[in-house]
Design a protein around this motif. Structure first.
Motif, PDB file in Angstrom:
ATOM      1  N   LYS A  74      37.499  38.578  42.970  1.00  0.00           N
ATOM      2  CA  LYS A  74      36.811  38.597  41.509  1.00  0.00           C
ATOM      3  C   LYS A  74      35.305  38.808  41.290  1.00  0.00           C
ATOM      4  O   LYS A  74      35.020  38.773  42.015  1.00  0.00           O
ATOM      5  CB  LYS A  74      37.132  36.897  41.905  1.00  0.00           C
ATOM      6  CG  LYS A  74      38.435  36.046  41.860  1.00  0.00           C
ATOM      7  CD  LYS A  74      39.923  36.118  40.959  1.00  0.00           C
ATOM      8  CE  LYS A  74      40.462  35.278  41.356  1.00  0.00           C
ATOM      9  NZ  LYS A  74      42.063  35.969  41.251  1.00  0.00           N
ATOM     10  N   CYS A 127      37.312  42.334  30.782  1.00  0.00           N
ATOM     11  CA  CYS A 127      38.631  42.992  31.264  1.00  0.00           C
ATOM     12  C   CYS A 127      39.051  42.950  30.268  1.00  0.00           C
ATOM     13  O   CYS A 127      39.123  42.058  29.595  1.00  0.00           O
ATOM     14  CB  CYS A 127      38.919  42.356  32.787  1.00  0.00           C
ATOM     15  SG  CYS A 127      38.326  40.629  32.578  1.00  0.00           S
ATOM     16  N   CYS A 128      41.328  42.616  30.561  1.00  0.00           N
ATOM     17  CA  CYS A 128      41.817  42.092  29.683  1.00  0.00           C
ATOM     18  C   CYS A 128      43.368  42.554  30.934  1.00  0.00           C
ATOM     19  O   CYS A 128      43.956  43.353  31.340  1.00  0.00           O
ATOM     20  CB  CYS A 128      42.330  43.454  28.621  1.00  0.00           C
ATOM     21  SG  CYS A 128      43.450  42.650  27.635  1.00  0.00           S
ATOM     22  N   SER A 135      35.597  35.861  35.365  1.00  0.00           N
ATOM     23  CA  SER A 135      36.459  37.192  33.958  1.00  0.00           C
ATOM     24  C   SER A 135      37.621  37.345  34.283  1.00  0.00           C
ATOM     25  O   SER A 135      38.571  37.019  33.170  1.00  0.00           O
ATOM     26  CB  SER A 135      35.364  38.142  33.753  1.00  0.00           C
ATOM     27  OG  SER A 135      34.553  37.847  33.440  1.00  0.00           O
ATOM     28  N   ALA A 136      37.812  37.745  35.241  1.00  0.00           N
ATOM     29  CA  ALA A 136      39.396  37.860  35.540  1.00  0.00           C
ATOM     30  C   ALA A 136      40.693  36.402  35.894  1.00  0.00           C
ATOM     31  O   ALA A 136      41.218  36.347  35.160  1.00  0.00           O
ATOM     32  CB  ALA A 136      39.462  38.223  37.401  1.00  0.00           C
ATOM     33  N   SER A 145      40.366  35.440  32.098  1.00  0.00           N
ATOM     34  CA  SER A 145      41.062  36.379  30.454  1.00  0.00           C
ATOM     35  C   SER A 145      43.079  35.722  30.315  1.00  0.00           C
ATOM     36  O   SER A 145      43.329  35.933  29.495  1.00  0.00           O
ATOM     37  CB  SER A 145      41.467  37.860  31.022  1.00  0.00           C
ATOM     38  OG  SER A 145      42.119  38.027  32.362  1.00  0.00           O
ATOM     39  N   GLU A 167      44.624  43.157  40.519  1.00  0.00           N
ATOM     40  CA  GLU A 167      43.617  43.813  40.053  1.00  0.00           C
ATOM     41  C   GLU A 167      43.696  45.450  40.075  1.00  0.00           C
ATOM     42  O   GLU A 167      43.565  46.138  40.788  1.00  0.00           O
ATOM     43  CB  GLU A 167      42.012  43.302  39.840  1.00  0.00           C
ATOM     44  CG  GLU A 167      42.153  42.066  39.709  1.00  0.00           C
ATOM     45  CD  GLU A 167      39.998  41.380  40.081  1.00  0.00           C
ATOM     46  OE1 GLU A 167      39.384  42.666  40.778  1.00  0.00           O
ATOM     47  OE2 GLU A 167      40.120  40.341  39.927  1.00  0.00           O
ATOM     48  N   MET A 183      40.719  50.105  34.179  1.00  0.00           N
ATOM     49  CA  MET A 183      41.075  50.598  33.371  1.00  0.00           C
ATOM     50  C   MET A 183      41.728  51.331  33.246  1.00  0.00           C
ATOM     51  O   MET A 183      42.678  51.282  32.540  1.00  0.00           O
ATOM     52  CB  MET A 183      40.451  50.288  32.029  1.00  0.00           C
ATOM     53  CG  MET A 183      40.825  49.628  30.657  1.00  0.00           C
ATOM     54  SD  MET A 183      42.027  49.067  30.301  1.00  0.00           S
ATOM     55  CE  MET A 183      40.361  47.400  30.597  1.00  0.00           C
ATOM     56  N   VAL A 220      45.451  42.232  35.723  1.00  0.00           N
ATOM     57  CA  VAL A 220      44.271  42.231  34.799  1.00  0.00           C
ATOM     58  C   VAL A 220      43.225  44.077  34.623  1.00  0.00           C
ATOM     59  O   VAL A 220      43.614  44.170  36.451  1.00  0.00           O
ATOM     60  CB  VAL A 220      43.646  40.885  35.479  1.00  0.00           C
ATOM     61  CG1 VAL A 220      42.552  40.870  34.895  1.00  0.00           C
ATOM     62  CG2 VAL A 220      44.199  40.016  35.173  1.00  0.00           C
ATOM     63  N   LEU A 221      43.714  44.129  33.734  1.00  0.00           N
ATOM     64  CA  LEU A 221      42.618  45.662  33.554  1.00  0.00           C
ATOM     65  C   LEU A 221      41.194  45.309  33.960  1.00  0.00           C
ATOM     66  O   LEU A 221      40.985  44.949  33.409  1.00  0.00           O
ATOM     67  CB  LEU A 221      42.972  46.476  33.411  1.00  0.00           C
ATOM     68  CG  LEU A 221      44.254  46.778  32.690  1.00  0.00           C
ATOM     69  CD1 LEU A 221      44.582  47.225  31.383  1.00  0.00           C
ATOM     70  CD2 LEU A 221      45.218  47.779  33.689  1.00  0.00           C
ATOM     71  N   MET A 222      40.487  45.906  34.848  1.00  0.00           N
ATOM     72  CA  MET A 222      38.765  46.040  34.836  1.00  0.00           C
ATOM     73  C   MET A 222      38.347  47.329  34.944  1.00  0.00           C
ATOM     74  O   MET A 222      38.805  48.421  34.728  1.00  0.00           O
ATOM     75  CB  MET A 222      38.936  45.446  36.186  1.00  0.00           C
ATOM     76  CG  MET A 222      39.915  44.748  37.283  1.00  0.00           C
ATOM     77  SD  MET A 222      39.315  42.592  37.038  1.00  0.00           S
ATOM     78  CE  MET A 222      37.772  42.180  36.673  1.00  0.00           C
ATOM     79  N   ASN A 223      37.700  47.061  33.893  1.00  0.00           N
ATOM     80  CA  ASN A 223      36.386  47.715  32.982  1.00  0.00           C
ATOM     81  C   ASN A 223      35.014  48.074  34.168  1.00  0.00           C
ATOM     82  O   ASN A 223      34.822  47.037  34.469  1.00  0.00           O
ATOM     83  CB  ASN A 223      35.353  47.480  31.603  1.00  0.00           C
ATOM     84  CG  ASN A 223      36.995  48.387  30.431  1.00  0.00           C
ATOM     85  OD1 ASN A 223      37.631  49.731  31.045  1.00  0.00           O
ATOM     86  ND2 ASN A 223      37.341  47.787  29.151  1.00  0.00           N
TER      87      ASN A 223
END
Length: 382
Positions: free
Chosen positions: A22, A75-76, A188-189, A192, A356, A359, A379-382
């Motif tokens: 995470k 993230c998204c 954050s994850a 989201s 995860e 992105m 979840v997509l992570m930048n």
């Protein structure tokens, strides 16, 4: 593809696992200055048509105003709605579209009317990014039911005609009224997916009185269902999950379920007949309505959270009437619901079980979701 797409209302007619690492709330902090150059574009992973892979593309940001917030996306989450939109599953999509509506970002700029967030804060945006603020529902705090025009975070248009772009991108800009401060206790994850999948299950259970003395059946232990179990237990209810996958039983117990029923085991299922005050249906099979209604106590509440691409059918009106079953729908959540769900999750340690992905691996992640592989969100992570 490096073309900058200039999209507005004149150009297009809108048709209107287990848990990996995470991100801690205190991510490596970068210095942000409100005096830095105002960005004019975003880089997003765009869908250009059904069956096509997403392509990284530059698009224009909407104009920055006094009510605006800029965020660099951290993230998204990936939601079923994203897949439906990529595929034109519910209605024809206005391609190209950048989907994603479970967005967590770091605030980089705020307009002069923004008071609840400052540069450097973590903030989130869900499925909705605007409403009329004038209709009866908006004035009653039910902006998700706006009678005029609820503006969606992607595949829609801002009031000025600029197209909305979602969170499969590097930055986001939008209206302050639908941007929420993320509690420090929520990574954050985790936060989201609460912005859509979480609040979609939290809001109706709160609205229809789940609490001490309730017994809740969660149909489908997946992305929505794993939230439903956690909310219901934290609200004080007895919870039973129903699914078709035998190896989810350990997960069900870890999430807090009092029992786990395999749908293909009717003898086990019968012990719960006539006992549920609430059913949270995150997966509905039209041939199973008689089974669902047999599970419910009289005056029970059947909450429809699944939105299949085919109409509901096969509902026995006599059983519905004889047991006085309340068959209800629920649509995402209002800004107030989202704030309450984030706070409730922080206080009760509700967590997203997430896989995860970087992105840039978005196409792999989407295929992973299509195959039903997440335990229980991606979840997509930048």
């Amino acid at each position: 593809m490096n073309t900058l797409f200039k999209l507005n209302r004149l150009a297009f007619s809108p048709l209107h696992k287990h848990i990996g690492p995470k991100l801690a709330p205190a991510l490596a902090f970068r210095s942000y200055q409100t005096s830095s150059p105002l960005p004019t574009t975003l880089n997003g992973w765009a869908t250009f048509g059904k069956g096509q892979p997403l392509v990284k593309t530059e698009f224009p940001l909407t104009a920055f105003g006094d009510d605006s917030i800029d965020m660099d996306i951290i993230c998204c989450g990936i939601c079923g709605t994203d897949i439906h939109t990529i595929d034109s599953g519910w209605t024809p999509t206005n391609y190209p579209a950048v989907v994603g509506h479970e967005i967590i970002g770091r605030v980089t700029r705020v307009g002069k009317n923004v008071t609840h967030l400052k540069v450097g804060d973590r903030a989130g945006v869900g499925c909705q990014c605007g409403s009329c603020h004038e209709c009866t529902n908006c004035k009653d705090g039910k902006e998700n039911l706006c009678d005029d025009h609820a503006i969606w975070t992607f595949n829609d248009y801002w009031k000025n005609g600029d197209k909305t772009f979602g969170g499969f991108a590097d930055r986001w800009r939008g209206n302050k009224d639908f941007v929420f401060k993320i509690p420090d206790a929520l990574p954050s994850a985790d936060a989201s997916s609460i912005l859509c999948g979480g609040v979609t299950t939290f809001a109706p259970m709160k609205r229809f009185g789940v609490g001490q003395g309730s017994k809740v059946a969660v149909l489908g232990l997946g992305g929505l269902g794993h939230f439903g179990v956690q909310w219901a237990k934290a609200m004080g209810a007895q919870v039973v999950a129903y699914d078709i996958t035998p190896d989810k039983e350990a997960d069900a117990k870890a999430l807090g379920c009092d029992d786990y029923v395999l749908v293909q085991d009717p003898e086990h299922a019968k012990i719960h007949n006539d006992s549920f005050t609430h059913i949270l249906a995150t997966k509905i099979m039209n041939h199973s309505w008689d089974t669902y209604f047999a599970m419910m106590k009289k005056n029970g509440v059947f909450i429809v959270c699944d939105i299949p691409e085919v109409p509901l059918s096969g509902i026995n009106a006599l059983t519905l009437a004889a047991k006085q079953i309340n068959l209800v729908g629920s649509f995402i959540g209002s800004p107030r619901d989202i704030e309450e769900s984030l706070d409730f999750a922080a206080r009760h340690k509700i967590r997203t079980w997430a896989n995860e992905f970087p992105m840039d691996n978005v196409n792999d992640a989407i295929q992973f979701v299509r195959e039903g592989s997440p335990r229980y969100r991606a979840v997509l992570m930048n």
